[in-house]
Design a protein around this motif. Sequence first.
Motif, PDB file in Angstrom:
ATOM      1  N   ARG A 147      -9.554   0.999  -3.858  1.00 57.07           N
ATOM      2  CA  ARG A 147      -8.329   0.950  -2.720  1.00 57.07           C
ATOM      3  C   ARG A 147      -7.184   1.746  -3.550  1.00 57.07           C
ATOM      4  O   ARG A 147      -6.514   2.772  -2.661  1.00 57.07           O
ATOM      5  CB  ARG A 147      -7.973  -0.274  -2.444  1.00 57.07           C
ATOM      6  CG  ARG A 147      -9.001  -0.927  -1.785  1.00 57.07           C
ATOM      7  CD  ARG A 147      -8.278  -2.473  -1.052  1.00 57.07           C
ATOM      8  NE  ARG A 147      -8.237  -3.148  -1.934  1.00 57.07           N
ATOM      9  CZ  ARG A 147      -9.179  -4.287  -2.422  1.00 57.07           C
ATOM     10  NH1 ARG A 147     -10.191  -4.208  -1.943  1.00 57.07           N
ATOM     11  NH2 ARG A 147      -8.979  -5.199  -3.683  1.00 57.07           N
ATOM     12  N   CYS A 169      -5.447   3.660  14.559  1.00 56.51           N
ATOM     13  CA  CYS A 169      -6.388   3.230  13.653  1.00 56.51           C
ATOM     14  C   CYS A 169      -7.739   2.520  14.192  1.00 56.51           C
ATOM     15  O   CYS A 169      -7.748   1.771  15.133  1.00 56.51           O
ATOM     16  CB  CYS A 169      -5.521   2.066  12.648  1.00 56.51           C
ATOM     17  SG  CYS A 169      -6.691   1.172  11.673  1.00 56.51           S
ATOM     18  N   VAL A 171      -9.762   0.457  13.254  1.00 57.95           N
ATOM     19  CA  VAL A 171     -10.069  -0.923  12.687  1.00 57.95           C
ATOM     20  C   VAL A 171      -9.457  -1.835  14.026  1.00 57.95           C
ATOM     21  O   VAL A 171      -8.453  -1.569  14.495  1.00 57.95           O
ATOM     22  CB  VAL A 171      -9.074  -1.417  11.513  1.00 57.95           C
ATOM     23  CG1 VAL A 171      -9.331  -2.747  11.255  1.00 57.95           C
ATOM     24  CG2 VAL A 171      -9.711  -0.730  10.536  1.00 57.95           C
ATOM     25  N   CYS A 174      -6.386  -3.757  14.014  1.00 60.16           N
ATOM     26  CA  CYS A 174      -5.209  -2.999  13.966  1.00 60.16           C
ATOM     27  C   CYS A 174      -4.841  -1.816  15.376  1.00 60.16           C
ATOM     28  O   CYS A 174      -3.907  -2.401  15.839  1.00 60.16           O
ATOM     29  CB  CYS A 174      -5.059  -2.007  12.674  1.00 60.16           C
ATOM     30  SG  CYS A 174      -3.670  -0.843  12.359  1.00 60.16           S
ATOM     31  N   TYR A 190      -6.163   6.637   4.782  1.00 62.34           N
ATOM     32  CA  TYR A 190      -6.038   5.076   4.794  1.00 62.34           C
ATOM     33  C   TYR A 190      -5.019   4.977   5.678  1.00 62.34           C
ATOM     34  O   TYR A 190      -4.246   6.002   6.392  1.00 62.34           O
ATOM     35  CB  TYR A 190      -5.371   4.584   3.377  1.00 62.34           C
ATOM     36  CG  TYR A 190      -3.858   4.897   3.112  1.00 62.34           C
ATOM     37  CD1 TYR A 190      -2.796   3.918   3.498  1.00 62.34           C
ATOM     38  CD2 TYR A 190      -3.223   5.979   2.822  1.00 62.34           C
ATOM     39  CE1 TYR A 190      -1.552   4.038   3.262  1.00 62.34           C
ATOM     40  CE2 TYR A 190      -2.004   6.242   2.562  1.00 62.34           C
ATOM     41  CZ  TYR A 190      -1.173   5.419   2.876  1.00 62.34           C
ATOM     42  OH  TYR A 190       0.319   5.471   2.685  1.00 62.34           O
ATOM     43  N   CYS A 194      -2.725  -1.165   8.557  1.00 60.64           N
ATOM     44  CA  CYS A 194      -3.350  -2.319   7.872  1.00 60.64           C
ATOM     45  C   CYS A 194      -3.967  -2.122   6.595  1.00 60.64           C
ATOM     46  O   CYS A 194      -4.714  -3.001   5.884  1.00 60.64           O
ATOM     47  CB  CYS A 194      -4.711  -2.613   8.901  1.00 60.64           C
ATOM     48  SG  CYS A 194      -5.782  -1.272   9.052  1.00 60.64           S
ATOM     49  N   SER A 196      -6.336  -0.223   5.407  1.00 64.66           N
ATOM     50  CA  SER A 196      -7.591   0.175   5.405  1.00 64.66           C
ATOM     51  C   SER A 196      -8.044   1.354   4.743  1.00 64.66           C
ATOM     52  O   SER A 196      -7.077   2.429   4.838  1.00 64.66           O
ATOM     53  CB  SER A 196      -8.439  -0.193   6.906  1.00 64.66           C
ATOM     54  OG  SER A 196      -8.357  -1.164   7.317  1.00 64.66           O
ATOM     55  N   TRP A 198     -10.815   4.850   3.801  1.00 64.27           N
ATOM     56  CA  TRP A 198     -12.079   5.499   3.927  1.00 64.27           C
ATOM     57  C   TRP A 198     -12.102   6.727   3.049  1.00 64.27           C
ATOM     58  O   TRP A 198     -11.068   7.516   2.643  1.00 64.27           O
ATOM     59  CB  TRP A 198     -11.850   6.257   5.438  1.00 64.27           C
ATOM     60  CG  TRP A 198     -11.897   5.242   6.564  1.00 64.27           C
ATOM     61  CD1 TRP A 198     -13.017   4.652   7.375  1.00 64.27           C
ATOM     62  CD2 TRP A 198     -10.534   4.752   7.283  1.00 64.27           C
ATOM     63  NE1 TRP A 198     -12.102   3.878   8.396  1.00 64.27           N
ATOM     64  CE2 TRP A 198     -11.005   3.831   8.167  1.00 64.27           C
ATOM     65  CE3 TRP A 198      -9.268   4.952   6.812  1.00 64.27           C
ATOM     66  CZ2 TRP A 198      -9.971   3.202   8.957  1.00 64.27           C
ATOM     67  CZ3 TRP A 198      -8.312   4.237   7.572  1.00 64.27           C
ATOM     68  CH2 TRP A 198      -8.678   3.458   8.587  1.00 64.27           C
TER      69      TRP A 198
END
Length: 246
Positions: A147, A169, A171, A174, A190, A194, A196, A198
């Motif tokens: 991350r 996003c 997600v 989100c 990212y 949130c 997240s 990729w």
Amino acid sequence: MADQITSTRHLVVAEITGYAHELADTYRTQTPAYSRTRGGRIKLTGVHSTEQDGLLVQLAEAAAYGVTSPDDVHGARPVPQSRPPGTWEALALHATISTDAARWTATLELGHRDTVQATVRQLAAAAAEPRVLDDVVAAALAGAMRRWHVRAQALIGWITEPYRPRATCPVVTCGRRDTLRVNVARKAAYCAGCLSIWDDSDGSIRVLAQHIEAQTNSRAVQAERVRSGHAGRGGAWSVRDGGGGE
């Protein structure tokens, strides 16, 4: 079974070591150079080698001086100027990684280090010791370092600001717009909402790319006929974005 566990542990340690190296250490990248022949074929002409500072150093410099441009002389610190968007995000991300890394060392009772780079290196060394980190904790540390690595890559963009697509996003929990930060060249992204991530390690960056492309294509540009104020002159045309309001 024991051999399989040992092999899995070896892969996790190798993953942690790789992330720690790019986060904390200076290293070289190899970029292939191509040219087109008279017949139209693409030919490899050489490989350009570039020395890169660790991601944490680049984050710190982006926070202090702003994101550099391709015109900056390599190795020269850019002249301070009006800070572009993303500078404060770089500062916040550097602080987040520093805090998270310190929390990891405190939890594992590894002791304090003077810099976040030293802390990251210490965590990577500890991961190689099963007596310090069991397999479950090592896997969790690998996830944390991934991350840090992906978000840093996506945010600083190495030499330019990251791409900020006008897409939501993907997600479900989100769904916010204008929060995606994408480094196309490094295949890392990212969500600033949130958090997240990729990247290309698991193919998730391709899923994100398809999502962005689908939303971009859905913003069909519509032509709307507008009546002219002059009789007998026909109509005039205007163009508007049919993708909905922001």
